[in-house]
Motif scaffolding. Structure first.
Motif, PDB file in Angstrom:
ATOM      1  N   PHE A  13      -6.577 -69.494 -20.295  1.00 38.22           N
ATOM      2  CA  PHE A  13      -6.260 -70.342 -19.152  1.00 38.22           C
ATOM      3  C   PHE A  13      -5.569 -69.569 -18.037  1.00 38.22           C
ATOM      4  CE2 PHE A  13      -5.217 -73.233 -22.954  1.00 38.22           C
ATOM      5  CZ  PHE A  13      -6.565 -73.455 -23.210  1.00 38.22           C
ATOM      6  N   GLN A  14      -5.426 -68.261 -18.204  1.00 36.97           N
ATOM      7  CA  GLN A  14      -4.681 -67.457 -17.246  1.00 36.97           C
ATOM      8  C   GLN A  14      -5.579 -66.658 -16.304  1.00 36.97           C
ATOM      9  OE1 GLN A  14      -2.120 -65.160 -19.808  1.00 36.97           O
ATOM     10  NE2 GLN A  14      -0.765 -66.888 -20.237  1.00 36.97           N
ATOM     11  N   ALA A  57      -1.105 -67.800 -13.742  1.00 37.53           N
ATOM     12  CA  ALA A  57      -0.154 -66.994 -14.511  1.00 37.53           C
ATOM     13  C   ALA A  57       0.690 -67.852 -15.443  1.00 37.53           C
ATOM     14  CB  ALA A  57       0.746 -66.209 -13.559  1.00 37.53           C
ATOM     15  N   ASP A  58       0.832 -69.144 -15.120  1.00 37.80           N
ATOM     16  CA  ASP A  58       1.623 -70.060 -15.954  1.00 37.80           C
ATOM     17  C   ASP A  58       0.809 -70.693 -17.075  1.00 37.80           C
ATOM     18  OD1 ASP A  58       3.893 -69.607 -14.445  1.00 37.80           O
ATOM     19  OD2 ASP A  58       3.515 -71.287 -13.090  1.00 37.80           O
ATOM     20  N   GLY A  59      -0.459 -70.321 -17.212  1.00 42.45           N
ATOM     21  CA  GLY A  59      -1.305 -70.903 -18.247  1.00 42.45           C
ATOM     22  C   GLY A  59      -0.717 -70.734 -19.636  1.00 42.45           C
ATOM     23  N   PRO A  61      -3.050 -74.939 -14.731  1.00 41.57           N
ATOM     24  CA  PRO A  61      -3.376 -74.417 -16.063  1.00 41.57           C
ATOM     25  C   PRO A  61      -2.244 -74.499 -17.089  1.00 41.57           C
ATOM     26  CG  PRO A  61      -4.258 -72.959 -14.383  1.00 41.57           C
ATOM     27  CD  PRO A  61      -3.372 -73.952 -13.681  1.00 41.57           C
ATOM     28  N   ARG A  62      -1.013 -74.712 -16.648  1.00 45.41           N
ATOM     29  CA  ARG A  62       0.058 -74.814 -17.642  1.00 45.41           C
ATOM     30  C   ARG A  62      -0.062 -76.083 -18.493  1.00 45.41           C
ATOM     31  NH1 ARG A  62       2.848 -75.773 -12.798  1.00 45.41           N
ATOM     32  NH2 ARG A  62       3.902 -77.789 -12.598  1.00 45.41           N
ATOM     33  N   TYR A  63      -0.906 -77.008 -18.038  1.00 50.34           N
ATOM     34  CA  TYR A  63      -1.135 -78.219 -18.823  1.00 50.34           C
ATOM     35  C   TYR A  63      -2.456 -78.157 -19.605  1.00 50.34           C
ATOM     36  CZ  TYR A  63       2.585 -80.068 -15.878  1.00 50.34           C
ATOM     37  OH  TYR A  63       3.793 -80.255 -15.219  1.00 50.34           O
TER      38      TYR A  63
END
Length: 242
Positions: free
Chosen positions: A124-125, A117-119, A163-165
């Protein structure tokens, strides 16, 4: 005869499942790296053998409880198939993540829903259902982000599983290519010389026209072949570079 009919039905279902797994969820060559062959053999072994064998044991023409017995067998077989498929689905390759001097094959179960969810962007989510998505990571630059990453590392989460990166592969492709290794190294790996030579002939390239980076997975590795300047992914060879 009843067991043979049951076996034919099971074979048809097994063929559909196999096509779905290797054609959609585990496309080659990532099926090998994700250990799909072992999962499929176990799944189909149970599915193909369990039902027909039980039918062979219980079937008797005119038996009063025959319909009930066959219904129970069918339910057991369906339950075993659904359970096996749930494991296969959770273990499907979701992302191929390029970071530093390597790639990592990340399975769907290895990324938490909260992290997805932070993608940074919609691709990426969610974990892919049609083969792994090729992405790269961008290391944090602010002190706050670095501290958050340190906390994640203590919890056993590296960049590849956050995924946030993630960023589009093209953004980091040249940097990854700059860390590429000579293809000649692959000749020293088990079976590497034969596989590499076949790829060179097939692609029409010379050894100096490409580099490789190792791909890490939970079972076996692959050699990811890149263009030496742009970092474009040319192929993934079934050579364990580790």
């Amino acid at each position: 005869k009843a067991a043979s009919i049951h076996l034919c039905i099971s074979l048809a279902i097994g063929l559909i499942v196999t096509l779905l797994i290797f054609g959609v969820w585990y496309p080659p060559p990532y099926a090998q790296a994700a250990g799909a062959s072992h999962l499929v053999l176990l799944l189909l072994g149970v599915d193909l053998l369990l039902g027909p064998l039980l039918t062979l044991v219980v079937f008797k023409a005119g038996k009063k409880s025959l319909r009930f017995d066959l219904s129970v067998i069918a339910l057991v077989q369906i339950a075993a198939l659904v359970y096996g498929l749930s494991i296969v689905v959770r273990a499907r390759p979701a992302f191929i993540v390029g970071a530093d001097d390597r790639f990592t094959l990340v399975s769907a179960y290895e990324v938490d829903a909260s992290d997805l969810a932070d993608g940074r962007a919609p691709p990426f989510q969610s974990a892919s259902w049609t083969g792994p998505r090729l992405v790269a990571v961008q290391r944090p630059t602010t002190e706050e982000e670095k501290k958050a990453l340190t906390d994640d590392l203590f919890r056993g989460k590296d960049l590849e599983y956050l995924p946030r990166y993630y960023v589009g592969y093209e953004q980091e492709a040249p940097n990854l290519a700059s860390r590429g290794r000579p293809l000649a190294e692959l000749r020293n790996k088990p079976g590497g010389a034969t596989i590499l030579e076949a790829w060179l002939q097939r692609s029409g390239r010379k050894e100096v026209d490409a580099v490789y980076l190792p791909l890490r997975s939970s079972t076996s590795g692959l050699a990811m072949i890149l263009e030496p300047r742009s970092g474009k992914l040319l192929d993934a060879l079934p050579i364990d570079p580790w």
